[in-house]
Design a protein around this motif. Structure first.
Motif: not given
Ligand code: HEM
Length: 450
Positions: A114-117, A273-274, A423-430, A440-442
């Motif tokens: 899941t790579g931390g998602e 916050m994201l 925390w970061e926005i999932p890959r592929g989303l801006s 969902f968040a990384i």
């Protein structure tokens, strides 16, 4: 109702549904008149299908119309379940679940698949479910959970059923206003609710029966959680104060009361916050100043986390879990704000309308935690708003007696998430689309000690 009120440019209205006057309110001044000045007249609850099924025919405190049974149960909830002394007694159990939350997310960070998602909704709802199960049953899981510390099938069913009940409690159901239609169950609500109540009770009730037996057989001698406390309550003559059915109904209701508001607020705070990373930065800076980086957040830190508390208040204001407060019913004719309100009216204080009232809040649709900073007390965890400029825990006779527990759970959940992880926005989303759910968040570990 909101749309019609907006079109009519009014902050109070009256809708006639069947034989009942339903009165939505979006003005804090009028709301305070209902719940402060004339609180005693407006402290009953509706008699309706959803409340009847959930409360086992009005045995419990939250959903029962005012009367002797409701008074008896509310007194017990305040003095024996949610008192400051009980709150201190249960501290270790709450911390166990805060630690478990961090471990559960850490396991997801370490999962290469899941790579931390992380599904924040699942993490937040199950944290609330775990804390409440721990307080009442001294256990996190009814079954075994999953290997990474997540909910097993039993907890998934339990929490999903709690949310199904919450979705249908006081939801518009035709037969509540036209009673002879009840046997037709036209909207299917009765069937859905009966099944959901059955799913919750399938897990909780056998725990309660087993514990009762243990006390009877002398296998249990010491009170270790809130279920023990409820079983051991005695009246003046030494007889049990509560029947098993009353205990079952009350625990069902408190499970419902504790699970939705904190998890919903924290999911929204993180989503906001994201999209506005400067808020995330301010919150983590505060955590590093108040707590440091060489230990985890503890409950004694929570009152001083002013920015975090402001963020949660802002989520209660802008993104309440439900559009309206739990209905209040009037027990006599009266006049409020110059309007005649007949006995038996259902008053719906609008959580959306109060929190987003443009007369009260500048830039009312913007998530701006700073607006609450001035009102916050560094010595308290309390996230309530007594003026009803937004409705979080409400006020008056029917106000929430779980302010300390609910605030503690909410702040701890957010604090542990933000302090222990980045925390970061999932890959592929801006950016996060706030109308899309769940969030969902990384996550990546942030503290060296975890
Ligand atoms: C962030 C967390 C929470 C929020 C925002 C919240 C909010 C509310 C609200 C809006 C009401 C209805 C008040 C009214 O009718 O005017 C309520 C009632 C209630 N809540 Fe909470 N609550 C929270 C957590 C809890 C917790 C953790 C418990 C206990 C386990 C709890 C127990 C109750 C009870 C017993 C009532 C019924 C009061 C009555 O009808 O007399 N709540 N809550």
């Amino acid at each position: 109702m909101h749309k019609i009120m907006h079109e009519m440019n009014t902050e109070i209205a009256c809708f006639r549904l069947g034989g009942i006057h339903v009165i939505p309110v979006t003005s804090p001044e009028i709301a305070r008149e209902f719940l402060k000045k004339q609180d005693s007249i407006f402290s009953s609850r509706p008699v309706c299908m959803s409340a009847e099924l959930t409360s086992s025919k009005y045995l419990s405190a939250v959903l029962s119309p005012s009367g002797n049974q409701q008074k008896k149960m509310k007194k017990i909830v305040i003095s024996s379940v949610l008192s400051p002394a009980k709150h201190r007694w249960l501290h270790g159990k709450r911390i166990k679940e805060a630690d478990h939350l961090v471990n559960y997310i850490l396991n997801q960070c370490n999962n290469s698949l899941t790579g931390g998602e992380v599904n924040i909704r699942i993490a937040a709802r199950h944290y609330c479910g775990n804390v409440t199960r721990r307080l009442f049953f001294d256990k996190r899981f009814f079954g075994r959970g999953t290997e990474d510390g997540g909910p097993g099938t039993e907890e998934v069913e339990h929490v999903e059923a709690l949310f199904t009940i919450l979705d249908h409690l006081f939801a518009f159901s035709l037969s509540d206003y036209v009673p002879w239609m009840r046997s037709f169950d036209m909207d299917g609500h009765e069937k859905i609710l009966s099944m959901a109540v059955g799913s919750v009770r399938k897990y909780q009730d056998p725990e309660i029966d087993r514990r009762n037996e243990m006390w009877k057989n002398g296998l249990k001698k010491e009170e270790e959680d809130l279920l023990d406390v409820l079983i051991m309550l005695r009246d003046g003559t030494g007889r049990p104060l509560l029947t098993t059915e009353e205990i079952k109904a009350q625990i069902m209701e408190l499970m419902l009361a504790a699970v939705d508001n904190p998890s919903n607020a924290i999911e929204w705070v993180l989503a906001e916050m994201l999209n506005q990373p400067e808020l995330l930065q301010k919150a983590t800076q505060e955590l590093d100043t108040v707590v440091g980086r060489d230990r985890m957040v503890q409950e004694f830190d929570l009152p001083r986390l002013k920015y975090l508390k402001a963020c949660i208040k802002e989520a209660f204001r802008l993104h309440p879990i439900s559009p309206f407060n739990v209905p209040h019913v009037s027990t006599q004719d009266t006049i409020v704000g110059g309007y005649f309100i007949p006995k038996g009216s259902h008053v719906l204080l609008s959580r959306l309308g109060l929190g987003q009232n443009p007369r009260i809040w500048e830039d009312s649709l913007k998530f701006k935690p700073e607006r609450h900073l001035e009102d916050l007390d560094e010595l308290k965890v309390d996230l309530n708003n007594q003026e009803l400029h937004f409705l979080s825990f409400s006020i008056g006779r029917r106000g929430c007696p779980g302010v300390q527990l609910g605030s503690t759970m909410s702040i701890m959940l957010l604090a542990r998430l933000l302090h222990s992880f980045t925390w970061e926005i999932p890959r592929g989303l801006s950016r996060i689309d706030l109308t899309e759910s769940p969030l969902f968040a990384i996550a990546k570990p942030r503290l060296a000690i975890i």
